[in-house]
Design an enzyme around this catalytic site. Structure first.
Site, PDB file in Angstrom:
ATOM      1  N   GLN A 148       0.922  -1.240   0.030  1.00  0.00           N
ATOM      2  CA  GLN A 148      -0.211   0.169   0.085  1.00  0.00           C
ATOM      3  C   GLN A 148       0.847   1.197  -0.185  1.00  0.00           C
ATOM      4  O   GLN A 148       0.479   2.211  -0.296  1.00  0.00           O
ATOM      5  CB  GLN A 148      -0.879   0.156   1.251  1.00  0.00           C
ATOM      6  CG  GLN A 148      -0.257   0.055   2.537  1.00  0.00           C
ATOM      7  CD  GLN A 148      -1.318  -0.244   3.920  1.00  0.00           C
ATOM      8  OE1 GLN A 148      -1.542  -1.129   4.098  1.00  0.00           O
ATOM      9  NE2 GLN A 148      -1.591   1.245   4.347  1.00  0.00           N
ATOM     10  N   CYS A 170      -5.156   0.193   4.003  1.00  0.00           N
ATOM     11  CA  CYS A 170      -4.940  -1.278   4.303  1.00  0.00           C
ATOM     12  C   CYS A 170      -6.244  -2.225   4.364  1.00  0.00           C
ATOM     13  O   CYS A 170      -6.402  -2.934   3.645  1.00  0.00           O
ATOM     14  CB  CYS A 170      -4.460  -1.426   5.742  1.00  0.00           C
ATOM     15  SG  CYS A 170      -5.645  -0.575   6.960  1.00  0.00           S
ATOM     16  N   HIS A 179      -5.624  -1.062  11.702  1.00  0.00           N
ATOM     17  CA  HIS A 179      -5.200  -1.651  10.458  1.00  0.00           C
ATOM     18  C   HIS A 179      -5.709  -2.758  10.177  1.00  0.00           C
ATOM     19  O   HIS A 179      -6.134  -3.719  11.009  1.00  0.00           O
ATOM     20  CB  HIS A 179      -3.653  -1.841  10.959  1.00  0.00           C
ATOM     21  CG  HIS A 179      -2.819  -2.283   9.557  1.00  0.00           C
ATOM     22  ND1 HIS A 179      -2.495  -1.659   8.496  1.00  0.00           N
ATOM     23  CD2 HIS A 179      -2.025  -3.542   9.393  1.00  0.00           C
ATOM     24  CE1 HIS A 179      -1.843  -2.143   7.701  1.00  0.00           C
ATOM     25  NE2 HIS A 179      -1.578  -3.310   8.273  1.00  0.00           N
ATOM     26  N   ASN A 188       0.384  -9.172   5.387  1.00  0.00           N
ATOM     27  CA  ASN A 188       0.095  -7.538   5.658  1.00  0.00           C
ATOM     28  C   ASN A 188       0.162  -6.983   3.996  1.00  0.00           C
ATOM     29  O   ASN A 188       0.451  -7.695   3.048  1.00  0.00           O
ATOM     30  CB  ASN A 188       1.370  -7.167   6.131  1.00  0.00           C
ATOM     31  CG  ASN A 188       1.125  -5.939   7.083  1.00  0.00           C
ATOM     32  OD1 ASN A 188       0.135  -5.271   6.613  1.00  0.00           O
ATOM     33  ND2 ASN A 188       1.718  -5.438   7.923  1.00  0.00           N
TER      34      ASN A 188
END
Length: 444
Positions: A64, A70, A365, A386
């Site tokens: 990102q 996110c 997040h 992630n």
């Protein structure tokens, strides 16, 4: 009666410090190395070995970059995992985060202006108006907000609408857009105060949105309306679908029924009894679109459903407080990673409910759970995809301890087919409306 710090108290504090045998050693260690480095427990590294009894193959991670998207990346990652399996896709294939970002910014702008009009008769120092003006729009979001966007605009491959400088580095556009929105709020509130006609207000708002569309198109590019979908599968076969729309693409190739997926939260605070559903006042993006809705469950139920979905081969979107007890470079999230209480010889413990109530923690997040290690029937650690690129963690993947999950994970998105009939009935309840500033309204 107000009491200041007395000189006798200061003398006592100083004597206490000097009488501690380890004070000088710890002062040197902390002042030179910092709090986290000095309090690190390196046994945590060994315990977070990235080996899992249940593990999905989800390919390379996305990135990102310098944006707060996110929630979009995580959600689109779960969909690309699904597509990769069903279409036998080859290579590091992604859906366009930029396409969804364009529509999210436009819809959030309209949602903000609608809320400005709804609160136009309140003073600017009222809590609701102040909350609105604090952040007219930003990069963050919730699962239901993504669903609202896809249901209205569809989705496209990343190759059709790739990232731009402004999508990768969002601060500049966000500052300009929030300036425009605050200016617009001032104009609309003045029109309401002068008792302008609804037609005048509507035309003014439309002109504002036209300006915002142009700002977004300059920054992200104009969203595609039709495109050709081309790809090679893992067997080397070439495929093409010409002249397809974003909504057709989602229905034909992503083929996920968004109505099947619901948001579950774990918020053990007294104001939110378990087995009730909640929404948040003035929070959303698409006006008239899908409502944000959470079913609050116990952590045991929360984890049981997450494991069920993983066992069936589906990754899980989740929201957490990623900065807590986390090492970005190592890719470890573990409550035992740092022991600041022992370092400072003071009580720093708080329950999950206390952390929420006293603003110590909130969901900030979103990531994707792609694996879990189950030992003697109990989860011990979790594999996390992630969206910070491959240079952190284990090629972008993180390891999350089970205690960290129970402490800092607040939301998961689960397919209703893994829920009992009773849970489905509970999820169907009319939601209780929470105040705009409730911690469950924090955007990932």
């Amino acid at each position: 009666m107000t009491k200041d710090i007395s000189m006798d108290q200061l003398k006592k504090f100083q004597n206490d410090y000097e009488n501690r045998k380890d004070s000088s050693v710890l002062e040197r260690a902390v002042s030179h190395n910092g709090i986290l480095e000095t309090s690190a427990d390196y046994k945590s590294d060994a315990n977070m070995d990235p080996v899992f009894s249940i593990e999905l193959d989800t390919g390379d991670v996305s990135n990102q970059k310098r944006s707060g998207r996110c929630w979009l990346f995580a959600a689109l990652n779960t969909m690309r995992h699904h597509m990769a399996n069903t279409l036998n896709l080859k290579g590091n294939w992604e859906l366009s985060q930029n396409y969804v970002t364009f529509w999210d910014k436009l819809e959030k702008s309209n949602y903000f202006l609608e809320n400005v009009l709804k609160t136009a008769n309140k003073p600017t120092d009222s809590r609701k108006v102040s909350w609105l003006m604090n952040s007219p729009q930003g990069d963050g979001g919730q699962w239901d907000m993504l669903c609202a966007l896809i249901e209205k605009y569809g989705i496209v491959p990343k190759s059709v609408m790739p990232e731009t400088h402004s999508s990768n580095n969002s601060a500049g556009l966000d500052n300009a857009l929030n300036l425009k929105l605050r200016h617009s709020a001032s104009v609309l509130r003045q029109l309401v105060a002068k008792k302008a006609t609804s037609d005048k207000i509507s035309k003014t708002k439309t002109k504002m949105l036209n300006d915002i569309y142009r700002m977004l198109a300059y920054s992200f590019g104009k969203p595609v309306q039709k495109f050709n979908f081309e790809y090679r599968d893992k067997d080397g076969n070439y495929h093409i679908d010409q002249g397809i729309t974003p909504k057709e693409f989602f229905k034909k190739y992503v083929n996920v029924n968004l109505e099947d997926y619901v948001s579950l939260i774990n918020s053990p605070t007294e104001d939110k009894p378990f087995n009730k559903t909640y929404t948040i006042d003035m929070l959303g993006n698409v006006a008239g679109g899908r409502q944000i809705k959470h079913l609050n469950l116990t952590m045991d139920q929360f984890q049981e459903l997450t494991i069920k979905q993983l066992k069936n081969g589906e990754s899980v979107w989740f929201g957490s407080d990623v900065a807590q007890s986390s090492d970005r470079q190592k890719g470890i999230m573990d409550t035992k990673q740092y022991d600041r209480s022992a370092l400072f010889d003071t009580d720093l413990s708080m329950s999950k409910a206390e952390r929420l109530n006293y603003k110590e923690s909130a969901m900030d997040h979103a990531m994707v759970i792609t694996g879990v290690d189950i030992v003697d029937g109990q989860p011990t650690k979790w594999k996390v995809e992630n969206s910070w690129g491959k240079k952190v963690g284990n090629k972008g993947y993180f390891v999350m301890s089970n205690d960290w999950f129970r402490t800092f994970v607040y939301q998961v998105v689960i397919n209703k087919k893994y829920m009992s009939d009773n849970l489905k009935k509970l999820q169907a309840q009319k939601p209780i409306v929470l105040k705009p500033w409730d911690p469950m309204g924090t955007l990932a």
